[in-house]
Design a protein around this motif. Structure first.
Motif, short mmCIF file in Angstrom:
data_model
loop_
_atom_site.label_atom_id
_atom_site.label_comp_id
_atom_site.label_asym_id
_atom_site.label_seq_id
_atom_site.Cartn_x
_atom_site.Cartn_y
_atom_site.Cartn_z
N ILE A 23 42.60 8.31 2.36
CA ILE A 23 42.79 9.50 3.19
C ILE A 23 43.98 10.31 2.68
CG2 ILE A 23 43.52 10.27 5.48
CD1 ILE A 23 41.65 8.06 6.59
N ILE A 24 45.10 9.65 2.46
CA ILE A 24 46.30 10.37 2.04
C ILE A 24 46.11 10.98 0.65
CG2 ILE A 24 48.73 10.07 1.37
CD1 ILE A 24 48.95 8.14 3.77
N ARG A 25 45.48 10.23 -0.26
CA ARG A 25 45.26 10.71 -1.62
C ARG A 25 44.30 11.90 -1.67
NH1 ARG A 25 41.60 8.12 -5.00
NH2 ARG A 25 41.62 6.46 -3.47
N SER A 26 43.35 11.93 -0.75
CA SER A 26 42.31 12.96 -0.82
C SER A 26 42.70 14.27 -0.13
CB SER A 26 41.02 12.43 -0.20
OG SER A 26 41.20 12.23 1.19
N PHE A 27 43.80 14.27 0.58
CA PHE A 27 44.16 15.48 1.30
C PHE A 27 44.97 16.44 0.46
CE2 PHE A 27 43.59 12.95 5.24
CZ PHE A 27 42.65 13.76 5.81
N GLU A 28 44.62 17.67 0.62
CA GLU A 28 45.42 18.74 0.07
C GLU A 28 45.72 19.68 1.23
OE1 GLU A 28 43.80 20.59 -3.40
OE2 GLU A 28 43.29 18.65 -4.29
N HIS A 29 46.45 19.16 2.17
CA HIS A 29 46.79 19.92 3.37
C HIS A 29 48.30 20.06 3.44
CE1 HIS A 29 47.19 20.93 7.63
NE2 HIS A 29 45.94 21.34 7.56
N GLN A 30 48.73 21.17 3.95
CA GLN A 30 50.15 21.49 4.06
C GLN A 30 50.94 20.40 4.77
OE1 GLN A 30 50.77 25.06 6.30
NE2 GLN A 30 52.96 24.74 6.49
N ILE A 31 50.36 19.77 5.76
CA ILE A 31 51.09 18.76 6.54
C ILE A 31 51.56 17.60 5.66
CG2 ILE A 31 49.12 17.36 7.30
CD1 ILE A 31 50.49 17.34 10.09
N PHE A 32 50.78 17.27 4.61
CA PHE A 32 51.15 16.17 3.73
C PHE A 32 52.17 16.58 2.68
CE2 PHE A 32 47.04 15.01 5.48
CZ PHE A 32 47.35 13.76 6.00
N GLU A 33 52.41 17.86 2.57
CA GLU A 33 53.47 18.35 1.70
C GLU A 33 54.79 18.41 2.45
OE1 GLU A 33 52.19 22.06 -0.03
OE2 GLU A 33 50.29 21.18 -0.68
N GLU A 34 54.72 18.65 3.75
CA GLU A 34 55.93 18.78 4.57
C GLU A 34 56.48 17.45 5.06
OE1 GLU A 34 55.90 21.80 7.66
OE2 GLU A 34 54.22 22.78 6.64
N TYR A 35 55.59 16.48 5.31
CA TYR A 35 56.00 15.21 5.91
C TYR A 35 55.45 14.04 5.11
CZ TYR A 35 56.41 18.63 9.64
OH TYR A 35 56.69 19.76 10.36
N SER A 36 56.25 12.98 5.03
CA SER A 36 55.77 11.77 4.35
C SER A 36 54.81 11.03 5.28
CB SER A 36 56.95 10.85 4.02
OG SER A 36 57.52 10.31 5.21
N SER A 37 54.04 10.13 4.71
CA SER A 37 53.11 9.33 5.53
C SER A 37 53.89 8.49 6.54
CB SER A 37 52.20 8.46 4.66
OG SER A 37 52.96 7.58 3.87
N GLU A 38 55.08 8.01 6.15
CA GLU A 38 55.91 7.23 7.07
C GLU A 38 56.40 8.08 8.25
OE1 GLU A 38 55.93 5.45 3.05
OE2 GLU A 38 56.49 7.45 3.75
N HIS A 102 54.77 17.38 19.09
CA HIS A 102 53.41 17.19 19.62
C HIS A 102 52.41 18.06 18.86
CE1 HIS A 102 54.02 14.53 23.05
NE2 HIS A 102 55.12 15.21 23.34
N ASP A 103 52.83 19.27 18.49
CA ASP A 103 51.95 20.16 17.72
C ASP A 103 51.63 19.56 16.35
OD1 ASP A 103 51.98 21.95 19.82
OD2 ASP A 103 53.45 23.31 18.88
N VAL A 104 52.62 18.98 15.69
CA VAL A 104 52.40 18.37 14.38
C VAL A 104 51.46 17.18 14.50
CG1 VAL A 104 53.51 17.09 12.50
CG2 VAL A 104 54.55 19.20 13.33
N VAL A 105 51.65 16.35 15.53
CA VAL A 105 50.76 15.20 15.75
C VAL A 105 49.33 15.68 16.00
CG1 VAL A 105 50.22 13.27 17.30
CG2 VAL A 105 52.56 13.62 16.52
N SER A 106 49.17 16.72 16.78
CA SER A 106 47.83 17.26 17.05
C SER A 106 47.18 17.76 15.77
CB SER A 106 47.90 18.41 18.06
OG SER A 106 48.29 17.93 19.32
N MET A 107 47.94 18.46 14.94
CA MET A 107 47.41 18.95 13.67
C MET A 107 47.03 17.78 12.77
SD MET A 107 49.17 21.26 10.62
CE MET A 107 50.26 22.02 11.78
N PHE A 108 47.89 16.77 12.69
CA PHE A 108 47.63 15.58 11.88
C PHE A 108 46.36 14.88 12.35
CE2 PHE A 108 48.54 10.94 11.24
CZ PHE A 108 48.34 10.93 9.86
#
Length: 150
Positions: A23-38, A102-108
């Motif tokens: 999932i993490i490798r396949s995403f090219e979404h802004q959220i994964f550029e701004e925040y680490s998976s941790e 909460h907005d970031v969690v909803s987007m994620f």
């Protein structure tokens, strides 16, 4: 040891390990550029708990409290988390999400759901999804109950 249970645990570990990586490798979404998976995992845990102690958060993420402190500082700087006083311990502080958090969690959640939906709908029958839900609801209840006993 029960062979079926041992196989189930091994399969569960594989799904978590490879599923997360895929999932993490396949995403090219802004959220994964701004925040680490941790950081995203931390936000998810806080969201499900409403507010949580740093020690409990460290335990759930399998890291030392210093790692939680570092993540907290970064997320606080971005306006996603805040501390609140504990109702049970006058000296205790708990971590809570801000509205932005909460907005970031909803987007994620939305991004993850869309991706998992594509994978699951192609390969699973409705009855298999129902069975999966039944088993995971039961497992969730058991694990939460076990955690409350400790």
């Amino acid at each position: 040891m029960n062979k079926k249970l041992s196989e189930a645990v091994a399969l569960f570990e594989e799904v978590i390990m490879y599923g997360t990586e895929r999932i993490i490798r396949s995403f090219e979404h802004q959220i994964f550029e701004e925040y680490s998976s941790e950081q995203l995992q931390m936000l998810q845990i806080i969201s499900k708990s409403e507010h949580i102690s740093p020690g409990k958060l460290a335990s759930l993420q399998g890291v030392h409290k210093s790692a939680i402190s570092n993540r907290y500082k970064k997320l606080e700087t971005k306006g996603l988390v805040t501390t609140v006083d504990s109702d049970e311990d006058l000296r205790g502080k708990l971590i809570a999400l801000t509205d932005k958090g909460h907005d970031v969690v909803s987007m994620f959640n939305e991004v993850i759901y869309e991706h998992v939906e594509k994978i699951v709908l192609d390969d699973f029958q409705e009855t298999e999804i129902d069975e999966f839900l039944r088993i995971f609801r039961k497992l969730s209840t058991i694990l939460k109950t076990e955690g409350d006993r400790k």
